[in-house]
Design a protein around this motif. Structure first.
Motif, PDB file in Angstrom:
ATOM      1  N   VAL A   1       0.778  -1.226   0.025  1.00 23.24           N
ATOM      2  CA  VAL A   1       0.094   0.021   0.033  1.00 23.24           C
ATOM      3  C   VAL A   1       0.893   1.302   0.028  1.00 23.24           C
ATOM      4  N   LEU A   2       0.689   2.183  -0.884  1.00 19.29           N
ATOM      5  CA  LEU A   2       1.210   3.368  -1.008  1.00 19.29           C
ATOM      6  C   LEU A   2       0.437   4.285  -0.253  1.00 19.29           C
ATOM      7  N   LEU A   3       0.578   5.171   0.650  1.00 20.91           N
ATOM      8  CA  LEU A   3      -0.217   5.914   1.248  1.00 20.91           C
ATOM      9  C   LEU A   3       0.322   7.380   1.410  1.00 20.91           C
ATOM     10  N   GLU A   4      -0.486   8.342   1.013  1.00 22.32           N
ATOM     11  CA  GLU A   4       0.176   9.842   1.313  1.00 22.32           C
ATOM     12  C   GLU A   4      -1.157  10.223   1.931  1.00 22.32           C
ATOM     13  N   LEU A   5      -0.695  11.072   2.812  1.00 19.18           N
ATOM     14  CA  LEU A   5      -1.694  11.781   3.930  1.00 19.18           C
ATOM     15  C   LEU A   5      -1.455  12.877   4.309  1.00 19.18           C
ATOM     16  N   ALA A   6      -2.045  13.876   4.725  1.00 13.49           N
ATOM     17  CA  ALA A   6      -2.008  15.122   5.422  1.00 13.49           C
ATOM     18  C   ALA A   6      -2.862  15.216   6.710  1.00 13.49           C
TER      19      ALA A   6
ATOM     20  N   ALA B   1       1.183  18.598  22.864  1.00  9.79           N
ATOM     21  CA  ALA B   1       0.054  19.445  22.683  1.00  9.79           C
ATOM     22  C   ALA B   1      -0.623  19.854  21.327  1.00  9.79           C
ATOM     23  N   VAL B   2      -1.015  19.138  20.728  1.00 17.58           N
ATOM     24  CA  VAL B   2      -1.433  19.320  19.226  1.00 17.58           C
ATOM     25  C   VAL B   2      -2.607  18.628  18.999  1.00 17.58           C
ATOM     26  N   LYS B   3      -3.790  19.361  18.723  1.00 19.40           N
ATOM     27  CA  LYS B   3      -4.943  18.670  18.390  1.00 19.40           C
ATOM     28  C   LYS B   3      -5.156  18.499  16.897  1.00 19.40           C
ATOM     29  N   ILE B   4      -5.494  17.102  16.596  1.00 17.88           N
ATOM     30  CA  ILE B   4      -5.724  16.799  15.067  1.00 17.88           C
ATOM     31  C   ILE B   4      -6.990  17.093  14.746  1.00 17.88           C
ATOM     32  N   ASP B   5      -7.407  17.934  14.044  1.00 19.00           N
ATOM     33  CA  ASP B   5      -8.850  18.160  13.296  1.00 19.00           C
ATOM     34  C   ASP B   5      -9.408  17.034  12.548  1.00 19.00           C
ATOM     35  N   ASP B   6      -8.569  16.515  11.716  1.00  9.33           N
ATOM     36  CA  ASP B   6      -8.655  15.702  10.582  1.00  9.33           C
ATOM     37  C   ASP B   6      -7.581  14.927   9.864  1.00  9.33           C
ATOM     38  N   VAL B   7      -7.723  13.686   9.549  1.00  2.53           N
ATOM     39  CA  VAL B   7      -6.623  12.937   8.874  1.00  2.53           C
ATOM     40  C   VAL B   7      -7.211  12.942   7.392  1.00  2.53           C
ATOM     41  N   LEU B   8      -6.408  13.329   6.344  1.00  2.00           N
ATOM     42  CA  LEU B   8      -7.008  13.253   5.008  1.00  2.00           C
ATOM     43  C   LEU B   8      -5.870  12.259   4.183  1.00  2.00           C
ATOM     44  N   PHE B   9      -6.493  11.362   3.428  1.00  4.81           N
ATOM     45  CA  PHE B   9      -5.816  10.443   2.724  1.00  4.81           C
ATOM     46  C   PHE B   9      -5.974  11.277   1.433  1.00  4.81           C
ATOM     47  N   THR B  10      -4.546  11.605   0.769  1.00  6.85           N
ATOM     48  CA  THR B  10      -4.680  12.290  -0.228  1.00  6.85           C
ATOM     49  C   THR B  10      -3.996  11.237  -1.389  1.00  6.85           C
ATOM     50  N   ARG B  11      -3.872  10.224  -1.103  1.00 10.61           N
ATOM     51  CA  ARG B  11      -3.257   8.999  -2.191  1.00 10.61           C
ATOM     52  C   ARG B  11      -3.044   7.658  -1.388  1.00 10.61           C
ATOM     53  N   LEU B  12      -3.723   6.767  -2.213  1.00  8.49           N
ATOM     54  CA  LEU B  12      -3.875   5.460  -1.626  1.00  8.49           C
ATOM     55  C   LEU B  12      -3.931   4.415  -2.634  1.00  8.49           C
ATOM     56  N   VAL B  13      -2.776   3.737  -2.843  1.00  9.92           N
ATOM     57  CA  VAL B  13      -2.434   2.808  -4.063  1.00  9.92           C
ATOM     58  C   VAL B  13      -2.152   1.416  -3.394  1.00  9.92           C
ATOM     59  N   ILE B  14      -2.924   0.585  -4.043  1.00  7.13           N
ATOM     60  CA  ILE B  14      -2.963  -0.891  -3.378  1.00  7.13           C
ATOM     61  C   ILE B  14      -2.429  -1.622  -4.547  1.00  7.13           C
ATOM     62  N   GLN B  15      -1.570  -2.424  -4.355  1.00  9.22           N
ATOM     63  CA  GLN B  15      -0.873  -3.574  -5.477  1.00  9.22           C
ATOM     64  C   GLN B  15      -0.734  -4.885  -4.725  1.00  9.22           C
TER      65      GLN B  15
END
Length: 148
Positions: free
Chosen positions: A67-72, A134-148
């Motif tokens: 799995v190739l995963l890119e996220l922000a 001390a950081v609040k994560i508002d959201d996790v966004l997958f910007t790319r998900l490639v499965i081989q």
């Protein structure tokens, strides 16, 4: 005459009080400061912090998949950039463990994407908090998900 003077005096006092009350009502925000003004709290602007791409192996029915995963990460915390840079190894390790524990079938279904993003957000929130970041994560966004 005395009747007229008495009423004139009462009328003058009533008019003076009315004028004074009107003036105070009109000028109260100026005289008393910002007590009557609605306070607006500035909402911090959310920022996005992309992570370097991950390549993770996940088990399949017959063989391993990659799995190739890119996220922000989205955060409104003022110190997020610094905190996330320091916590990068912890964040990456936590996400790799999460994805390594998934089956390829779970990741291959588009309807599971939102659930996976929420799971990653919950995981990172707990991990960062447990490690005193001390950081609040508002959201996790997958910007790319490639499965081989």
């Amino acid at each position: 005459m005395s009747f007229m003077k008495k009423h004139l005096k009462t009328l003058t006092i009533a008019l003076g009080c009315s004028a004074g009350a009107f003036y105070l009502g009109w000028q109260s925000p100026t005289l008393m400061g910002d007590v009557f003004e609605q306070q607006q709290v500035a909402q911090p602007t959310p920022r996005f912090y992309p992570l370097e791409r991950f390549i993770i192996s996940v088990p399949g029915k017959e063989y391993q998949h990659y799995v190739l995963l890119e996220l922000a990460l989205k955060s409104s915390s003022a110190n997020a950039k610094h905190q996330l840079a320091e916590a990068d190894p912890l964040v990456r390790n936590s996400l790799m463990k999460m994805f390594a524990g998934k089956q390829v079938d779970e990741l291959n279904k588009p309807k599971n994407l939102e659930q996976l993003q929420q799971e990653a957000k919950d995981l990172l929130t707990n991990v960062l908090s447990a490690n005193k970041f001390a950081v609040k994560i508002d959201d996790v966004l997958f910007t790319r998900l490639v499965i081989q």
